[in-house]
Design an enzyme around this catalytic site. Structure first.
Site, mmCIF file in Angstrom:
data_model
loop_
_atom_site.group_PDB
_atom_site.id
_atom_site.type_symbol
_atom_site.label_atom_id
_atom_site.label_comp_id
_atom_site.label_asym_id
_atom_site.label_seq_id
_atom_site.Cartn_x
_atom_site.Cartn_y
_atom_site.Cartn_z
ATOM 1 N N GLU A 115 1.002 -1.078 -5.099
ATOM 2 C CA GLU A 115 -0.085 -0.104 -5.231
ATOM 3 C C GLU A 115 0.585 1.237 -5.478
ATOM 4 O O GLU A 115 0.938 1.966 -4.555
ATOM 5 C CB GLU A 115 -0.952 -0.060 -3.970
ATOM 6 C CG GLU A 115 -2.238 0.728 -4.208
ATOM 7 C CD GLU A 115 -2.310 2.092 -3.531
ATOM 8 O OE1 GLU A 115 -3.137 2.911 -3.973
ATOM 9 O OE2 GLU A 115 -1.565 2.352 -2.573
ATOM 10 N N ASP A 120 0.831 -1.208 0.000
ATOM 11 C CA ASP A 120 0.000 0.000 0.000
ATOM 12 C C ASP A 120 0.867 1.262 0.000
ATOM 13 O O ASP A 120 1.764 1.404 0.827
ATOM 14 C CB ASP A 120 -0.897 -0.011 1.249
ATOM 15 C CG ASP A 120 -1.792 1.205 1.293
ATOM 16 O OD1 ASP A 120 -2.716 1.278 0.475
ATOM 17 O OD2 ASP A 120 -1.553 2.094 2.135
HETATM 18 C C1 GLC Z 1 -3.841 3.550 -0.564
HETATM 19 C C2 GLC Z 1 -5.222 3.023 -0.263
HETATM 20 C C3 GLC Z 1 -6.116 4.167 0.145
HETATM 21 C C4 GLC Z 1 -5.519 4.856 1.342
HETATM 22 C C5 GLC Z 1 -4.063 5.221 1.118
HETATM 23 C C6 GLC Z 1 -3.385 5.560 2.394
HETATM 24 O O1 GLC Z 1 -3.818 4.407 -1.633
HETATM 25 O O2 GLC Z 1 -5.721 2.355 -1.380
HETATM 26 O O3 GLC Z 1 -7.409 3.735 0.398
HETATM 27 O O4 GLC Z 1 -6.257 6.008 1.634
HETATM 28 O O5 GLC Z 1 -3.317 4.164 0.568
HETATM 29 O O6 GLC Z 1 -3.134 4.390 3.136
#
Ligand code: GLC
Length: 626
Positions: A304, A262
Site C-alpha cells: 500500500e 499498510d
Molecule cells: C493507510 C490506510 C489508511 C490509514 C493509514 C494509516 O493509508 O489505508 O486508511 O489511515 O494507512 O494507517
C-alpha cells in the site's frame, strides 16, 4: 512437523538466504548475523505450527507462482462489519461473493483496534486477535478456512508503520520498559523533531497537524505521522523487524494469503527527506518477503504505497537490479488518471502519464481499482501535466473542485478531505457512484452515472492487474450521509464512502429495472468477459495506444501465447467513431467485442462506452457455472 515439511523448510531457508541477508545487511550493517538468525528462528517456529491445508497450498503455489496473475483473479474489499455485521455475518455472505465472481477478499478493520476513533481500524491494539465486536479468534479462523474452501483468498492488513498508543508495546513503553520504548521513535525535546519537520509533509493536516505528539508519561515526543494515537515504529531497531516478522507469520498461519503492507512507504525515516519511499522501506519489504518465502510461500505481499508515479514501481522490486519485494501494488496512477479523463473529457494527460510508467516487473502485477476506503489524492505529476501543455497545480485544483461538484459541467457530488491552504492540496471523498454522477441523478438504470461507473471499472478490469471491487460499487451504493452522527467519525469525511451494505439494494440485484440491478449486470459482464479471456493473463504486457482522438482512451494487452485485446473507452457524453487504424494493434481478424459479443459496428462507441476488442478465436476458456 513432518519430515517432508522439515525438508521443505530447509530448502526454502537456503533459497531465500541471500535475499534476507542482503536486506538485513542494508538495514542493520552492524548486526547482520544476529538479526538474520533471529528472523530465521521466527520462521522455523512459524513453519512448525503451520496447518496441513496451508502446507499443501504452499507446495501447490511453489509450482504455480503465477496463481494471482490468472485472468479470473478478481478482488473485493470491504470493512468486515459494514459488509456482514461481524465475522459470522461475513461468512453468511460468502455465497454473495461467489455469485459476484470474486476470489480475493480484503477484509478491513478486523484486528483489535483502539476504542473510539481508531483511524478506521488502522490503530491496532492487538495484531493477533480480532476486535471483540466482530467475534473470536476461532470465528476468524473459521471464516478464513471457509473462504479458502470456497476458492476465495483472504487479504488482511499488516499495519506496519505504527501501532495504536494503547497497544501493549506502547503501554509498556509508557510504564518505563526500555525494550518497548526502543520499538518507537521518541525524542526528549523538539530539537530533532523540528529538524525532521523542516522537510516532512503532513498526512492529515486538518485532523492531526504535525508529525510528533507529546507523551507526558514518557516526557518525550513520539513520532506520529498519521494521528496522535498512532505511534510510528522504529524500524531502524532490528527488534521491530523481528517482532513484525512474527506478526506477519501469525497472519500467514491464520490463512491470510494476501498481506497488505499498510503505509509501507513511511517505515524508514531519513533526516532531510520527506521520509517516504526511502531505500530502507524497500529493504524492510524485501526482508518480509524473504520471511514469507521461507515460512509461508502460499502468501504474497501487497504494497500500500499511494505515491507518485516515479516512486511506485520499486515496490514491485524494480530497482537498479530486480529484487524480490511485493508481488502486488496499487495502481494509483491508473485510478487517478481515469477520474481525470472523465472530468476533462480528454484522454491526453492519462495517455502521457501511463505511457511513462515503467511496466510491472515479471511475476508481479498491479492491483487495479476505482476507489478505496481512503480519500483520493490527485496525484498528477507536474512533469506529466507539462508534457500535454497543462499546469500540474492548476489541473489538480480543477480535479478537486470538479469532484466536489463545484465546477461547470460537473456531475460529481464528492466532499473535500484535508484541504491544506498552505500547499493548495485538496483530496476528495465520496463513493464511486456519487463521484460518477449517480448521486442526484434520478434517471435510473439508463443514467450516465451508471455508464460512468461501469466505464471506470471496465478500465480497471481490462488494463492489466488484479481488479478490486470496492464494497457496494457492484450495486451503485451511495454515500453514508449520516456518518457525522457518530462523534468518533464526524471529523473524518472518509467515512462518507464507508457506508453499511444495503440489504435492500442487495435484494434488487437481479432486477434490471433498478439502478442496483443495472450496475450488477454490468459487473457480471465484466467478470465473465475477464475470467474467460486468457489474453488478459497478468504475464502479458499493456501499452497505451494512440487513438488519434482525445475522446477515446485506448490500450492494448498482449500475451505471447494467448493473443491480444484492444480496450477502447469513450470518456465523453457523445457517441464517437474510433479510427479504423486502432485495429492495427490487434494481430488477427475478425474481431469481437468481449463485453458485447453480439455487437457489429465495433468502432462505434456510444457515450461513455467501453469495448474490449479481440480477434475472434482468441484463446478463451468455456464459461464455468457459478
Ligand atoms: C493507510 C490506510 C489508511 C490509514 C493509514 C494509516 O493509508 O489505508 O486508511 O489511515 O494507512 O494507517
Amino acid at each position: 512437523m513432518t519430515v517432508s515439511a522439515q525438508a521443505d523448510l530447509g530448502r526454502r531457508v537456503q533459497e531465500w538466504h541471500d535475499d534476507l541477508r542482503s536486506a538485513v545487511e542494508g538495514l542493520y550493517p552492524d548486526r547482520v548475523d544476529e538479526v538474520h538468525a533471529a528472523v530465521v528462528g521466527r520462521v522455523a517456529a512459524a513453519a512448525g505450527s503451520r496447518k496441513a491445508a496451508l502446507v499443501a497450498l504452499d507446495r501447490q503455489r511453489e509450482r504455480r507462482h503465477d496463481w494471482f496473475l490468472e485472468p479470473d483473479r478478481i478482488g473485493y474489499a470491504c470493512y468486515a462489519d459494514r459488509f456482514g455485521g461481524d465475522l459470522r455475518g461475513v461468512e453468511a455472505r460468502v455465497g454473495y461473493l461467489r455469485e459476484l465472481g470474486v476470489n480475493v477478499v480484503h477484509l478491513m478493520s478486523v484486528l483489535r483496534s483502539r476504542a473510539g476513533d481508531s483511524d478506521g481500524g488502522f490503530a491496532i491494539d492487538d495484531y493477533r486477535r480480532p476486535d471483540p465486536h466482530l467475534g473470536t479468534l476461532g470465528d476468524l479462523e473459521h471464516l478464513v478456512d471457509t473462504l479458502r474452501e470456497a476458492g476465495i483468498s483472504t487479504c488482511l492488513d499488516l499495519v506496519m508503520n505504527h501501532t495504536s498508543a494503547d497497544h501493549e508495546w506502547a503501554v509498556r513503553a509508557r510504564q518505563g520498559s526500555a525494550y518497548h520504548r526502543g520499538l518507537y521513535l521518541t525524542f526528549p525535546d523538539r530539537r530533532v523533531p523540528d529538524a525532521y519537520e523542516a522537510t516532512l509533509p503532513e498526512v492529515f493536516p486538518t485532523m492531526s497537524p504535525g508529525n510528533f505528539t507529546w507523551v507526558p508519561e514518557m516526557q518525550a515526543w513520539a513520532w506520529t505521522t498519521f494521528r496522535e494515537f498512532q505511534w510510528d515504529l522504529n524500524w531502524a531497531n532490528p527488534d521491530v523487524l523481528v517482532e513484525m516478522v512474527d506478526v506477519l507469520l501469525h497472519l500467514a498461519n491464520l490463512g491470510v494469503e494476501v498481506v497488505r503492507l499498510d503505509a509501507v512507504a513511511f517505515t524508514w525515516k531519513r533526516m532531510g527527506t520527506n521520509c517516504q519511499n526511502q531505500a530502507g522501506a524497500h529493504l524492510v519489504a524485501q526482508a518480509l518477503r524473504a520471511a514469507l518465502g521461507m515460512a509461508a510461500p502460499a502468501s504474497i505481499l501487497l504494497a500500500e504505497a499511494i505515491v507518485g508515479p516515479d516512486d511506485l514501481v520499486p515496490y514491485l522490486g524494480h530497482h537498479e537490479r530486480q529484487r524480490r519485494e511485493c508481488q502486488l501494488a496499487y495502481h494509483n496512477q491508473l485510478m487517478v488518471q481515469t477520474w481525470s479523463m472523465l472530468a476533462s473529457r480528454d484522454t491526453r494527460l492519462a495517455a502521457a502519464a501511463l505511457r511513462r510508467l515503467p511496466h510491472a516487473p515479471q511475476g508481479t502485477t498491479w492491483l487495479t481499482y476505482v476507489r478505496c476506503h481512503d480519500d483520493i489524492g490527485w496525484a498528477v505529476s507536474d512533469q506529466d501535466a507539462a508534457a500535454v501543455g497543462l499546469d500540474g497545480a492548476a489541473h489538480r485544483r480543477f480535479l478537486a473542485r470538479f469532484y466536489r461538484g463545484d465546477y461547470p459541467g460537473s456531475f460529481a457530488r464528492g466532499v473535500p478531505f484535508s484541504t491544506n491552504p498552505a500547499t493548495g492540496d485538496e483530496r476528495t471523498c465520496g463513493m464511486a457512484s456519487s463521484l460518477a454522477g449517480l448521486a442526484d441523478d434520478r434517471r435510473g438504470p439508463g443514467s450516465p452515472g451508471v455508464a460512468r461507473l461501469l466505464l471506470l471499472y471496465a478500465i480497471a478490469f481490462g488494463f492489466g492487474g488484479v481488479p478490486v471491487i470496492w464494497m457496494g460499487d457492484e450495486l451503485g451504493l451511495g454515500d453514508d450521509e449520516d456518518y457525522h452522527l457518530d462523534p468518533t467519525r464526524a471529523g473524518d469525511s472518509r467515512w462518507r464512502h464507508r457506508p453499511p451494505m444495503s440489504s435492500e439494494q442487495m435484494s434488487q440485484r437481479h432486477d434490471r429495472a433498478t439502478v442496483a440491478g443495472a450496475v450488477w449486470s454490468g459487473f457480471a459482464r465484466l467478470v465473465q468477459a475477464r475470467s474467460h479471456c486468457r489474453a488478459l493473463h497478468g504475464a502479458g504486457s499493456v501499452r497505451v495506444v494512440d487513438t488519434g482522438d482525445p475522446a477515446v482512451f485506448g490500450w492494448a494487452r498482449q500475451h505471447p501465447r494467448y493473443g491480444s485485446v484492444l480496450g477502447l473507452a469513450n470518456v465523453t457524453e457523445s457517441a464517437v467513431y474510433a479510427s479504423p487504424s486502432v485495429l492495427g494493434a490487434l494481430d488477427l481478424a475478425p474481431v469481437v467485442d468481449l463485453l458485447d459479443p453480439g455487437a457489429t459496428d465495433l468502432l462505434l462507441l456510444e457515450p461513455l462506452a467501453v469495448r474490449w476488442l479481440s480477434a475472434d478465436g482468441t484463446y478463451r476458456t468455456a464459461p464455468r457455472p457459478r
